[in-house]
Design an enzyme around this catalytic site. Structure first.
Site, mmCIF file in Angstrom:
data_model
loop_
_atom_site.group_PDB
_atom_site.id
_atom_site.type_symbol
_atom_site.label_atom_id
_atom_site.label_comp_id
_atom_site.label_asym_id
_atom_site.label_seq_id
_atom_site.Cartn_x
_atom_site.Cartn_y
_atom_site.Cartn_z
ATOM 1 N N ASP A 139 11.100 -31.858 -16.428
ATOM 2 C CA ASP A 139 10.387 -32.253 -15.328
ATOM 3 C C ASP A 139 9.312 -31.402 -14.953
ATOM 4 O OD1 ASP A 139 12.515 -33.975 -14.561
ATOM 5 O OD2 ASP A 139 13.471 -32.375 -13.617
ATOM 6 N N GLY A 182 12.401 -36.521 -11.841
ATOM 7 C CA GLY A 182 11.685 -35.724 -11.095
ATOM 8 C C GLY A 182 12.516 -35.645 -9.647
HETATM 9 O O1 F6P Z 1 16.499 -32.126 -16.664
HETATM 10 C C1 F6P Z 1 16.110 -32.469 -15.068
HETATM 11 C C2 F6P Z 1 16.637 -33.483 -14.817
HETATM 12 O O2 F6P Z 1 16.286 -34.431 -15.832
HETATM 13 C C3 F6P Z 1 16.479 -34.252 -13.641
HETATM 14 O O3 F6P Z 1 14.992 -34.860 -13.419
HETATM 15 C C4 F6P Z 1 17.500 -35.063 -13.115
HETATM 16 O O4 F6P Z 1 17.517 -35.323 -12.073
HETATM 17 C C5 F6P Z 1 18.326 -34.306 -13.749
HETATM 18 O O5 F6P Z 1 18.113 -33.755 -14.757
HETATM 19 C C6 F6P Z 1 19.888 -35.109 -14.396
HETATM 20 O O6 F6P Z 1 20.716 -34.423 -15.325
HETATM 21 P P1 F6P Z 1 22.059 -34.678 -15.348
HETATM 22 O O7 F6P Z 1 22.466 -36.206 -15.007
HETATM 23 O O8 F6P Z 1 22.489 -34.304 -16.631
HETATM 24 O O9 F6P Z 1 22.834 -33.849 -14.151
#
Ligand code: F6P
Length: 358
Positions: A139, A182
């Site tokens: 991000d 993001g």
């Molecule tokens: O790494 C950050 C991110 O990519 C965010 O943009 C996104 O909302 C989140 O991780 C989702 O991660 P997970 O599904 O692994 O909780």
């Protein structure tokens, strides 16, 4: 010296390069290096640390993911536990973590992670564990660091996906909405959208109005440009409307799914055009790191070890004007680096006629 390395939060391309570089730099100094698996998870198991040797990190620079594993939930200060009634709660097990470091004679920790990991790192230093942080997140929203490990690869992946969607959008004369990651900052949306010639780019930093997006699409239509590409960050917000967080709508439109789906429906209703949406999701976190991410990660990993060697603890390694610097972890905790609205990239988008939703 005996040090530990861990990776926390969502994975990102370049983590392995950082692990390799930190490991080799430490071994060259005669130090012993250990990995903590699954964030901080293995600290609470029978095998809290695994040895990281020259052999173990051989050939991993080009591999996506993290050989150590990672975890989103597993903050030593808020560890999930199951209550007697079966429900889940959070408990502070940081004292136990500190004891594990002490009983295994671990002198310092290299914590590779995002804003959450930096917050934990800062709290651990306050409990006497010397930590140096390495900023990672696709991000690119970690405060104080111009570019984070993983961002470049994610932007490239998103750009390539939007390029592909553009040919099908044109063939079918459709509006195509591409939702990228993001939650709080629109770096991926802005950089990939601009690179892939999107017509509309929506980021959390600028609240969008459906009218201005529909107007942009209809203006194109009048010029004979019969398709439109809308790139939207998952955390984009509508003026006076719903707030989208983590790809989910909070509020009246909860049943609709993410912001991408919301825009697909609304823009089709408003313009009379066919529209489709796509959530790129975790695709953006996978794959081989780009050259730029490999280099940043290698530089960050080695810099973290230099910081430990200088006994300069409680710092995060950052990239500022293409130079490696160190900033206090306390400065980073609880802050987010948003896209600057007066920055050159936003200016460029406006100057070439991209609709930013306002
Ligand atoms: O790494 C950050 C991110 O990519 C965010 O943009 C996104 O909302 C989140 O991780 C989702 O991660 P997970 O599904 O692994 O909780």
């Amino acid at each position: 010296m005996r040090i530990a390395i861990n990776t926390g939060g969502g994975d990102a391309p370049g983590l392995n390069a950082a692990i390799r570089s930190a490991t080799l730099s430490a071994i060259r100094r005669g130090w012993e290096v250990f990995g903590i698996r699954n964030g901080y998870g293995s600290l609470y198991s029978d095998e809290p640390f695994i040895p990281l040797t020259r052999q173990r990190v051989h050939g991993i620079t080009l591999q996506g993911g993290t050989i150590l594993g990672t975890a989103n939930r597993g903050n030593p200060f808020e560890m999930p536990y199951q209550k007697k009634d079966g429900s889940w709660g959070l408990e502070d097990r940081s004292d136990e973590a500190v004891e594990v470091f002490e009983s295994h004679n671990i002198d310092a920790l290299v914590a590779i992670g995002g804003d959450g990991s930096m917050r934990i790192a800062h709290k651990l230093t306050q409990k006497g564990v010397p930590v140096v942080g390495v900023p990672k997140t696709i991000d690119n929203d970690i405060w104080g660091c111009e570019v984070t490990l993983g961002f470049d690869t994610a932007v490239t992946t998103a750009t390539e996906a939007i390029d592909k969607i553009t040919t099908t959008a044109e063939s079918h004369r459709r509006i195509m909405v591409i939702e990228v990651m993001g939650r709080y900052a629109g770096w991926i949306a802005l950089h990939s959208g601009l690179s892939a010639s999107a017509d509309v780019i929506l980021i959390p930093e600028i609240e969008f109005s459906l009218d201005s997006i529909a107007q942009k699409i209809m203006e194109k239509e009048k010029k004979g440009e019969t398709y439109s590409i809308v790139v939207v960050a998952e955390g984009a917000k509508e003026v006076g409307g719903d707030h989208f967080v983590k790809g989910k709508v909070i509020g009246q439109a909860e049943q609709l799914g993410g912001v991408g789906e919301y825009l697909e429906k609304k823009l089709s209703e408003m313009t009379g055009k066919e529209s489709r949406s796509l959530v790129l999701g975790h695709l953006q976190r996978g794959g081989t790191p780009s050259t730029s991410d490999r280099l940043i990660s290698l530089r960050f990993g080695a810099a973290a070890i230099r910081s430990l060697a200088d006994k300069d603890f409680n710092k995060m390694i950052v990239m500022q004007q293409n130079e490696i610097r160190r900033i206090p972890l306390s400065e980073v905790a609880d802050k987010i680096k948003l896209v600057p609205l007066d920055g050159d990239t936003i200016l460029t988008a406006r100057e070439i006629g991209v609709c930013l939703g306002n």
